[in-house]
Every structure is written in structure tokens, then in C-alpha cells.
Design an enzyme around this catalytic site. Structure first.
Site, PDB file in Angstrom:
ATOM      1  N   LYS A 168       0.887  -1.155   0.000  1.00 59.62           N
ATOM      2  CA  LYS A 168       0.000   0.000   0.000  1.00 59.62           C
ATOM      3  C   LYS A 168       0.929   1.209   0.000  1.00 59.62           C
ATOM      4  O   LYS A 168       1.493   1.569   1.026  1.00 59.62           O
ATOM      5  CB  LYS A 168      -0.905   0.011   1.230  1.00 59.62           C
ATOM      6  CG  LYS A 168      -1.902   1.153   1.198  1.00 59.62           C
ATOM      7  CD  LYS A 168      -2.854   1.103   2.371  1.00 59.62           C
ATOM      8  CE  LYS A 168      -4.041   2.020   2.189  1.00 59.62           C
ATOM      9  NZ  LYS A 168      -3.719   3.416   1.992  1.00 59.62           N
TER      10      LYS A 168
ATOM     11  N   ARG B 251     -16.875   0.897  -0.976  1.00 65.92           N
ATOM     12  CA  ARG B 251     -15.869   0.390  -0.033  1.00 65.92           C
ATOM     13  C   ARG B 251     -16.319  -1.004   0.364  1.00 65.92           C
ATOM     14  O   ARG B 251     -17.460  -1.188   0.761  1.00 65.92           O
ATOM     15  CB  ARG B 251     -15.812   1.296   1.205  1.00 65.92           C
ATOM     16  CG  ARG B 251     -14.633   1.022   2.094  1.00 65.92           C
ATOM     17  CD  ARG B 251     -14.644   1.913   3.318  1.00 65.92           C
ATOM     18  NE  ARG B 251     -14.332   3.311   3.032  1.00 65.92           N
ATOM     19  CZ  ARG B 251     -13.110   3.781   2.848  1.00 65.92           C
ATOM     20  NH1 ARG B 251     -12.066   2.978   2.904  1.00 65.92           N
ATOM     21  NH2 ARG B 251     -12.924   5.062   2.609  1.00 65.92           N
TER      22      ARG B 251
HETATM   23  P1  ATP Z   1      -6.371   5.822   3.509  1.00 68.14           P
HETATM   24  O1  ATP Z   1      -6.698   6.912   4.471  1.00 68.14           O
HETATM   25  O2  ATP Z   1      -5.987   4.571   4.182  1.00 68.14           O
HETATM   26  O3  ATP Z   1      -5.453   6.215   2.395  1.00 68.14           O
HETATM   27  P2  ATP Z   1      -8.645   6.032   1.826  1.00 68.14           P
HETATM   28  O4  ATP Z   1      -9.955   6.213   2.476  1.00 68.14           O
HETATM   29  O5  ATP Z   1      -8.052   7.178   1.099  1.00 68.14           O
HETATM   30  O6  ATP Z   1      -7.707   5.439   2.904  1.00 68.14           O
HETATM   31  P3  ATP Z   1      -8.767   3.337   1.199  1.00 68.14           P
HETATM   32  O7  ATP Z   1      -9.784   2.633   0.403  1.00 68.14           O
HETATM   33  O8  ATP Z   1      -8.916   3.168   2.626  1.00 68.14           O
HETATM   34  O9  ATP Z   1      -8.757   4.863   0.800  1.00 68.14           O
HETATM   35  O10 ATP Z   1      -7.331   2.857   0.771  1.00 68.14           O
HETATM   36  C1  ATP Z   1      -7.082   2.764  -0.567  1.00 68.14           C
HETATM   37  C2  ATP Z   1      -6.119   3.830  -0.976  1.00 68.14           C
HETATM   38  O11 ATP Z   1      -4.795   3.336  -0.863  1.00 68.14           O
HETATM   39  C3  ATP Z   1      -6.319   4.082  -2.440  1.00 68.14           C
HETATM   40  O12 ATP Z   1      -7.197   5.149  -2.624  1.00 68.14           O
HETATM   41  C4  ATP Z   1      -4.948   4.359  -2.971  1.00 68.14           C
HETATM   42  O13 ATP Z   1      -4.711   5.747  -2.999  1.00 68.14           O
HETATM   43  C5  ATP Z   1      -4.000   3.777  -1.949  1.00 68.14           C
HETATM   44  N1  ATP Z   1      -3.201   2.644  -2.449  1.00 68.14           N
HETATM   45  C6  ATP Z   1      -1.861   2.499  -2.284  1.00 68.14           C
HETATM   46  N2  ATP Z   1      -1.420   1.349  -2.800  1.00 68.14           N
HETATM   47  C7  ATP Z   1      -2.481   0.731  -3.328  1.00 68.14           C
HETATM   48  C8  ATP Z   1      -2.656  -0.509  -3.986  1.00 68.14           C
HETATM   49  N3  ATP Z   1      -1.642  -1.343  -4.194  1.00 68.14           N
HETATM   50  N4  ATP Z   1      -3.915  -0.829  -4.376  1.00 68.14           N
HETATM   51  C9  ATP Z   1      -4.951  -0.004  -4.155  1.00 68.14           C
HETATM   52  N5  ATP Z   1      -4.835   1.178  -3.527  1.00 68.14           N
HETATM   53  C10 ATP Z   1      -3.630   1.552  -3.112  1.00 68.14           C
END
Ligand code: ATP
Length: 607
Positions: free
Chosen positions: A269, A436
Site C-alpha cells: 500500500k 468500499r
Molecule cells: P487511507 O486513508 O488509508 O489512504 P482512503 O480512504 O483514502 O484510505 P482506502 O480505500 O482506505 O482509501 O485505501 C485505498 C487507498 O490506498 C487508495 O485510494 C490508494 O490511494 C492507496 N493505495 C496504495 N497502494 C495501493 C494498492 N496497491 N492498491 C490499491 N490502492 C492503493
């Protein structure tokens, strides 16, 4: 009340008024249904935007109207032939500029046409339409440069002169950005389903279309012009962002794997900015997680995408991450933010180089990929992408073993990622736009710790640099000392913090210690390009101490199979005053790690 292909603005103003009074969501939806039914399809998009207090979807990036309170006061004064101080006085007493405009409009009209009630109500004049109001507001927003202030003022004053008192009230509130009617996307989707889909059951189809093309106005138009059935065939459209798929969060590797069906695809991530990259021939667009158009911030990514996507039209997704171009190491998110804050983008581009790690493919040359399972989408992605050093599909592992998942997680943290994403790979693992869910699970740490002290570590190996440092040693393998066994155990690889001079002198400083194989007193799982005899000591600082499956220092002392490492390590200086045996010991590092953990626990403890 619809005038052939337009709608009287009065209808919208009446709806605004009614919306302000409504207290229940059901009533609000029904009111929207009635309004939509009165609206001709040609202007439904404008009606949808105006109701949401905007001129279009955010990603279209329309400029702000640029009419501040002062200018608005002047426009009202000029429209109703009063002084600015009169407007301000009324504004103060009513507490709302919209109401002040309404009052002044009323007075102005009655003075101008004292004869009949009809004239007083605005009858007999040309009626203000939604198109007229919308287009004028758009012109206001678009006016820039010299003379734009005057133009904006004239346009707003002109609009107010034409408006009825009630219309004036809402036009002013819109311009002020105070049209808070609370009509969210969901209400509009519900209303569209009821008005044109025959009931709430149509909502799913409409919502899916909206998720694939995040433009509510244009979706409303398709529903009205072609019916809900037509939406079933809606595919993503290059240039219009797809609402992103999001992940649930969990911290237990076994449970995570269970939730994705026993086996999952695991990738880092990355801690950067999500980029949804659209290619339409030579044209590239990049949209953010919140669907803003961020293309202008990444000219380097645009250039790479234009060259290295093998498709005419495509939509792919990845994370844009700051990197150290010499070592290809990931840099923290804060560094990427430096690029965002900079105005001179080309300068920022040089100062904060980025890499793009691509993780999904949503569309390719007429084919909607979102309903295909992840392994198929990955295959499309890999075929579509010509990889370079800074542009590639994310590396991944596929595992059903919680232990393996945990090790990959630790490695991800050590390498500067935020954690890992675990993704379902079964038949149903579609791209769920705008949702989500448990098809993607993020596994991050639930604490943040900090490294307070520096450590002194011994150089035991080296790696050749990339890019600017090509062919020269640019990264060092560092070890701590274990007096009990008289060995050096690896802790981290350091590639940051060196000045150009440090790098130029690296060969001279380390050359004398180069040996053809691992030194017998060194314990390492890592295989560097060059080995050195333990001799030179350097002072190192990092973001924090972290567990690592890669390094041998404290191996198995905190958890089986893993050692202790340093995240985002930086070189500070050589410690020529120290012998390798004076370096920080394994025991000291273990103590530092425990202290760090205690600190985190204390901070997290309820007070
Ligand atoms: P966070 O605050 O954890 O970044 P978020 O609410 O923005 O969360 P989440 O769905 O929780 O979004 O986490 C997914 C986010 O992580 C994606 O929007 C993307 O920007 C990031 N990301 C980083 N690496 C990856 C990956 N390998 N696959 C998908 N998303 C990724």
C-alpha cells in the site's frame, strides 16, 4: 411550466424555497422528483448542478465565480440603483445578503412599475430561464485577467436586474456559495429512479452508471432522454472519472485472508496519491481519489503515460509516489506534498521525482473491464503497460499463508510503504466502482512511532546506484555489533542523506575494505553488490525502528523469523572516531525498539 427546451428559473427558485422548509428526506426526494419531471432533458444537467450549488462536477475544474462579498454588494447596489452602504445596512439587519437583495429587488420593482400587480410580479417581461442564469454564471466564472472584475460585476448586476425578488435571493446565495440545500448525490439518484425508472428498484442501475461516469448531470440527461435501460450499457468514458473502488481495513492476517476467500493478491500500500489515468489518443487526464483533475501537477506522469500505455483509449489506476531517483527508494507522503504546494511545477518536478505503481485496469479500447475479476484485469494491465524504472504494475505475491502475508507486510513497512493491500482474486472479484468493501482490504499499522536517537552502524556491503549515481556505490548495507558472538548483524540499507561530495568520495573511503565475499564476522540475509570488511562506522537516523524479515539484527528476539530495521534511514556523517566494535549493539537496538513500543502504548492508553 417548461418553455420548450428550457425551464423558467422561477420553477427552480420556488423549489429552492420549498427545499429550505422541508424537514424530511422523503419530502426532499419527492420534491426533487416533481422538479425533475417538470424539467426538459436539455437542461436537466444544469438543474442538477445548480441544485448542488455548482456549475458542474468538481473534476471539470471550473474556476470559482470569483465574486467576493464586497463585489456582490456593489452588484446588488448597481442592479437596484441604491448605494453600497444601503445594501450593507440591510445586509447587517437581515443577516443574509440574499434576503437583502430580495428586499431591494422588491422595492426597485414597485418603484419602477407602480401601476399594476402584474408588472410588480415581473409579468410582461421576458422570463429568466435556467439556461440564461447558468450561462451567465458560467461567464462570470470564466472571466479572468484584466477587466474581469468589471465584467463580473456587470454580468451579476444584469442578472439581478432581470430576476424577480425571489430569484435574486437565490442567485445571490448561489454566488456566495451559501445555497446549502443539502441535496446530496444520493437524493438525486433516488429521485431519478422514482421519476424515470419506475421506482426505487431502478436506483441500482442508475447508481452503477454514475459510479462509472461521475457526472450526475450527464447521467440524469441519459436517463431522461433514453430511459434507464440505456444506462445498463453505460461504460466508463475516457475523460470522465470513474468513482474509485475503496478498501475495508483489518489488522489480522489470518482473518484478512479468510475474508478475501482464503487466498489473495498482496501488494504494497504505497503512501502517495492515487491517480486514475485516462488516455484518449494523445490526451492524458489524471484524476485524484476525490476525482479532482490533477493532470497539471504531474507533467512527468503525463509524458510517461502517453508513451507507455499500449492502447488508444484506456483507464488505469495507480499510486503516484515520491521516490529517491538514485536509489529508487520510496519517500514519505510529506515529500509528495512538497510538489503539490509548489507553484512552479517544472521546478517541483525536478525536486520531487515520482514513480507510478499501477494496480488496476478499468477500460481498454471500448471494453469495460470493471466487471472482470481482478486476475483478468491485472492481465490486461500487464499487457497494456510498457514498464520503465518509474512506471510499472505493482509487484505482488499471491498467498494463502498468514505468516507469509505478515512477512510481506513487514517488508512493505520497512521499504517505506504504509502497509499492504490484500485483494480478492476469486470469480466475483470485480472492480466495484464507488464502493468500499471487503474485496480489497488494507492492512496498516495501528500505531505511529518515532525514532528519537541516532545510531552508529558499520558498513558491511554496498549497492551500485541508479540514474545519476549509475555505476557508483550509492547505497550501503549497515550492521549493528553483537559483542556476545563478536559478529555484525544487518539493520538496514542507507541510500539517503549523502551529499554529492560524500558520494564522490565513497570509493576512496570504502575501496580499501572491499572483499570478494561476505566477511566471516557478518551475518546477513541480504546479498549486496559488493562486500566490505566491517571497518567504517556511520551515524544514521531514521523515521522509526521497525520489524523486518530481511535483516538479521535481533532476529527472532521480538518475533520468530524477523529482525529489527530502520524505516527511511538517512546518513548523517562518518564516525571516524569509532571502531566497528564501538558501534551501536544489537542489545541497544532491542532496548530502543522496546522503548519505542512502550512510548506508543503510553500515548495510546486512555487518560
Ligand atoms: P487511507 O486513508 O488509508 O489512504 P482512503 O480512504 O483514502 O484510505 P482506502 O480505500 O482506505 O482509501 O485505501 C485505498 C487507498 O490506498 C487508495 O485510494 C490508494 O490511494 C492507496 N493505495 C496504495 N497502494 C495501493 C494498492 N496497491 N492498491 C490499491 N490502492 C492503493
Amino acid at each position: 411550466m417548461s418553455t420548450s427546451k428550457d425551464l423558467e428559473f422561477k420553477v427552480l427558485a420556488d423549489a429552492f424555497e420549498a427545499m429550505e422548509r422541508i424537514t424530511s428526506r422523503t419530502q426532499l426526494t419527492l420534491l426533487m422528483v416533481r422538479l425533475l419531471k417538470q424539467t426538459p432533458p436539455e437542461v436537466v444537467d444544469k438543474v442538477v448542478y445548480l441544485i448542488q450549488g455548482k456549475l458542474g462536477p468538481d473534476w471539470k475544474g471550473y474556476p470559482e465565480l470569483g465574486v467576493g462579498e464586497k463585489m456582490l454588494v456593489l452588484a446588488i447596489a448597481s442592479a437596484y440603483k441604491v448605494s453600497a452602504s444601503q445594501v450593507e445596512k440591510l445586509y447587517k439587519s437581515l443577516g443574509d445578503l440574499g434576503s437583502a437583495a430580495e428586499k431591494l429587488a422588491l422595492k426597485y420593482r414597485s418603484q419602477r412599475r407602480p401601476m399594476g400587480l402584474e408588472a410588480f410580479m415581473g409579468g410582461g417581461e421576458e422570463k429568466l430561464t435556467v439556461t440564461r442564469v447558468y450561462n451567465t454564471l458560467l461567464r462570470v466564472a470564466m472571466a479572468t485577467g484584466e477587466g474581469s472584475r468589471d465584467l463580473k460585476l456587470r454580468l451579476v448586476a444584469g442578472l439581478l436586474t432581470e430576476a424577480s425578488p425571489k430569484e435574486a435571493k437565490y442567485i445571490v446565495r448561489f454566488i456566495e456559495g451559501k445555497l446549502r440545500l443539502g441535496v446530496g448525490d444520493a437524493t438525486i439518484l433516488d429521485a431519478l429512479a422514482i421519476a424515470f425508472g419506475g421506482g426505487a428498484h431502478a436506483r441500482e442501475v442508475i447508481e452503477r452508471a454514475y459510479n462509472l461516469r461521475a457526472d450526475l448531470g450527464s447521467i440524469a440527461r441519459i436517463v431522461m432522454e433514453q430511459g434507464v435501460e440505456a444506462l445498463k450499457d453505460v461504460k466508463p468514458q475516457v475523460g470522465v472519472p470513474v468513482r474509485p473502488m475503496l478498501a475495508e481495513r483489518h489488522n489480522d492476517p489470518a482473518e484478512i485472508l479468510r475474508k478475501v476467500g482464503g487466498r489473495g493478491l498482496v501488494e504494497y500500500k504505497y503512501d502517495g496519491e492515487r491517480g486514475q489515468i485516462h488516455k484518449d489518443g494523445d490526451k492524458i487526464y489524471i484524476f485524484s481519489r476525490r476525482l479532482e483533475n490533477i493532470t497539471h501537477m504531474y507533467p512527468d506522469v503525463v509524458e510517461i503515460a502517453r508513451k507507455y500505455i499500449r492502447a488508444e483509449k484506456a483507464i488505469i489506476e495507480g499510486e503516484i509516489v515520491a521516490i529517491d531517483p538514485d536509489t529508487m527508494e520510496l519517500r514519505p507522503f510529506q515529500e509528495l506534498m512538497r510538489r503539490k504546494r509548489k507553484h512552479e511545477i517544472h521546478k517541483a518536478m525536478r525536486e520531487v521525482p515520482v514513480a507510478v505503481f499501477l494496480f488496476d485496469a478499468l477500460y481498454k479500447d471500448g471494453e469495460d473491464l470493471t466487471m472482470k475479476p481482478l486476475p483478468v484485469r491485472r492481465k490486461y494491465l500487464e499487457e497494456m503497460i510498457q514498464a520503465t524504472e518509474t512506471w510499472m504494475p505493482t509487484p505482488y505475491i499471491i498467498t494463502s499463508d498468514p505468516e507469509e502475508l505478515n512477512k510481506f507486510f513487514l517488508k512493505a513497512i520497512e521499504d517505506g510503504a504504509e502497509g499492504v493491500m490484500v485483494k480478492a482474486i476469486h470469480d466475483q472479484s470485480i472492480y466495484r466502482a464507488g464502493a468500499r468493501g471487503w474485496l480489497w482490504i488494507k492492512f496498516k499499522r495501528d500505531y505511529k512511532s518515532e525514532m528519537i536517537d541516532t545510531v552508529d552502524l558499520v558498513v558491511v556491503g554496498g549497492f551500485y546506484g541508479k540514474g545519476r549515481r549509475g555505476g557508483k556505490i550509492g547505497t550501503l548495507l549497515m550492521a549493528a555489533y553483537d559483542p556476545k558472538t563478536d559478529t555484525f548483524k544487518t539493520v538496514c540499507k542507507v541510500g539517503s542523506g549523502f551529499t554529492d561530495e560524500d558520494l564522490d568520495r565513497m570509493e576512496e573511503i570504502l575501496g580499501p575494505y572491499r572483499i570478494p565475499h561476505k566477511h566471516p564476522r557478518v551475518e546477513s540475509k541480504v546479498e549486496p553488490d559488493v562486500w566490505f570488511a566491517p571497518a567504517k562506522v556511520a551515524e544514521i537516523i531514521g523515521a522509526e525502528l521497525t520489524l523486518s524479515p530481511m535483516h538479521t539484527c535481533c532476529l527472532g528476539k521480538v518475533k520468530p523469523g524477523v529482525g529489527i530495521s530502520i524505516r527511511f534511514p538517512r546518513f548523517i556523517r562518518w564516525r571516524d572516531d569509532k571502531n566497528p566494535e564501538d558501534a551501536t549493539t544489537e542489545e541497544e537496538l532491542l532496548e530502543m525498539y522496546k522503548r519505542q513500543l512502550r512510548k506508543v502504548e503510553e500515548e495510546q492508553a486512555p487518560t
